[in-house]
Design a protein around this motif. Structure first.
Motif, PDB file in Angstrom:
ATOM      1  N   THR A 133       0.839  -1.191   0.000  1.00  0.00           N
ATOM      2  CA  THR A 133       0.000   0.000   0.000  1.00  0.00           C
ATOM      3  C   THR A 133       0.878   1.247   0.000  1.00  0.00           C
ATOM      4  N   VAL A 148       1.446   5.085   0.867  1.00  0.00           N
ATOM      5  CA  VAL A 148       0.946   6.072   1.828  1.00  0.00           C
ATOM      6  C   VAL A 148       1.290   7.461   1.297  1.00  0.00           C
ATOM      7  N   GLY A 191      -5.429   6.913  -3.726  1.00  0.00           N
ATOM      8  CA  GLY A 191      -6.463   6.085  -3.118  1.00  0.00           C
ATOM      9  C   GLY A 191      -7.628   5.693  -3.985  1.00  0.00           C
ATOM     10  N   ARG A 243      -5.225  -0.429  -2.076  1.00  0.00           N
ATOM     11  CA  ARG A 243      -5.338   0.975  -2.452  1.00  0.00           C
ATOM     12  C   ARG A 243      -4.465   1.851  -1.566  1.00  0.00           C
ATOM     13  N   VAL A 303      -3.395   4.931   0.836  1.00  0.00           N
ATOM     14  CA  VAL A 303      -4.082   5.497   2.001  1.00  0.00           C
ATOM     15  C   VAL A 303      -3.391   6.782   2.433  1.00  0.00           C
ATOM     16  N   ARG A 304      -4.143   7.609   3.141  1.00  0.00           N
ATOM     17  CA  ARG A 304      -3.595   8.856   3.667  1.00  0.00           C
ATOM     18  C   ARG A 304      -2.672   8.578   4.847  1.00  0.00           C
ATOM     19  N   PHE A 351      -4.362   7.860   8.201  1.00  0.00           N
ATOM     20  CA  PHE A 351      -4.868   6.497   8.368  1.00  0.00           C
ATOM     21  C   PHE A 351      -3.723   5.545   8.688  1.00  0.00           C
ATOM     22  N   TRP A 352      -2.626   5.720   7.980  1.00  0.00           N
ATOM     23  CA  TRP A 352      -1.441   4.890   8.214  1.00  0.00           C
ATOM     24  C   TRP A 352      -0.990   4.969   9.668  1.00  0.00           C
TER      25      TRP A 352
END
Length: 393
Positions: free
Chosen positions: A17, A19, A57, A68, A70-71, A74-75
């Protein structure tokens, strides 16, 4: 932007993913604005105010099984504990002039060797793809992989950018194209979002008859003098073998020294005068007319992508009009970045608006030493726009 795209492509190839963070000038959350050349600008701009696609995303294309992006916020919630690696753990094993594909593979191998699902590159370590890669042909060997990556094929600009481009389309679209555009798209205010939102790169079709000019001014002249002293080459993505305009450093420069003759050559390509710009535009206009002589398609409108002062831009506009008039082929319109009507939000992402216009031009004449020009050329080449339509000063 190119570093962002390559980092996201690395995550894609490594099946991890990606970031993403804000477009950030200042990480101090107590400072909402930063000083840039005496002007206040936002310290942080959401990346989604600039671009869209899997890189921020959006879903991957049907059939792609991939996590997808992620911001960062969120990480930080889902990965309170993570493996932190330093760039030197990978770069120390690479030759100093390693091409981008070798750098990519080394990082893929490193990431695949780590079992932890949460991996972070130390903020203060060296970049994954160093700046010198983007300023040289070393970046080009990654192109076969990058050009088919969903990170690039599904890249598109944000609704905020599209709304600015659409609202200002009368400045750069030729009469015929504008008529067809207005018949199919709603009239919008610059303060609202457009309904025209491409979702992939191939939807950015060239605007017939549009010539875009990317011209850096201001303190860029100092950078041009610096380039002359080090016999610098065009940026990597301005050096595709298929492009018609090549640049080989002339004698007289290198290792911090230059001659007046060498400096003058660099300035012509990097910081051209009004007279040199007008002459080059005439040459390229002739070339394009010859290239398309069997199908028509002459250049009829000019848009100047520039940070030049209004007085200088007005001088250039008039010179372009007078030369075209003398040649018996007047321009339908000559406009510039200074003519754009932008909302408060669009004002701080105006360079992206310029890039979309350059990306969609029938022909662009750009600065081979500029990363903004190479962003545009990269997107045009990925979209299979004819290489001969990417020109340089």
């Amino acid at each position: 932007m190119q570093e962002l795209i390559l980092n996201a492509h690395l995550s894609y190839v490594a099946k991890r993913t990606f970031v993403f963070d804000n477009y950030t000038w200042n990480r101090d959350l107590s400072q909402e604005y930063s000083d840039f050349n005496g002007k206040l600008i936002p310290s942080r701009i959401p990346l989604t105010a600039l671009i869209n696609g899997p890189i921020v995303g959006d879903s991957f294309p049907k059939g792609e099984v991939h996590p997808r992006a992620v911001r960062k916020e969120f990480w930080e919630k889902v990965c309170p504990e993570r493996t932190i690696i330093h760039g030197s753990e990978v770069t120390s094993s690479l030759p100093s002039e390693a091409p981008a594909s070798q750098v990519m593979q080394a990082w893929v191998d490193k990431l695949n060797s780590i079992e932890d699902r949460c991996v972070e590159l130390d903020m203060y370590s060296a970049q994954i793809f160093e700046i010198w890669i983007f300023g040289s042909k070393r970046v080009l060997d990654i192109w076969p992989s990058l050009r088919v990556s969903p990170i690039l094929t599904q890249f598109h600009w944000s609704p905020l950018i599209h709304s600015a481009v659409e609202y200002n389309s009368h400045l750069f679209a030729t009469t015929t194209f504008l008529s067809s555009l207005l018949s199919s798209l709603p009239i919008i205010s610059p303060f609202f979002q457009t309904n025209y939102n491409p979702t992939s790169l191939d939807q950015y079709k060239p605007i017939p008859g549009l010539l875009a000019l990317h011209i850096r001014r201001g303190d860029f002249v100092d950078h041009c003098h610096h380039l002359a002293k080090w016999s610098s080459l065009y940026n990597g993505f301005n050096s595709f073998p298929d492009l018609p305009d090549k640049f080989e450093p002339p004698p007289g420069g290198g290792w911090g020294t230059t001659t007046p003759e060498n400096d003058a050559i660099y300035l012509q390509h990097c910081f051209p005068s009004v007279e040199q710009i007008v002459e080059r535009v005439s040459q390229v206009r002739n070339d394009e007319q010859a290239r398309l002589r069997r199908r028509g398609g002459a250049l009829r409108s000019v848009f100047i992508m520039t940070n030049g002062k209004a007085e200088w831009v007005d001088e250039l506009k008039e010179a372009l009009r007078q030369r075209a008039l003398a040649e018996g082929r007047e321009w339908e319109n000559v406009a510039s970045s200074r003519d754009l009507v932008l909302s408060r939000e669009q004002k701080y992402v105006a360079q992206a608006v310029d890039m979309v216009i350059g990306q969609r031009a029938q022909v662009i004449i750009g600065n081979g030493f500029s990363s903004l020009t190479s962003n545009v050329v990269m997107l045009r080449m990925a979209n299979n726009i004819h290489p001969d339509t990417n020109r340089f000063w």
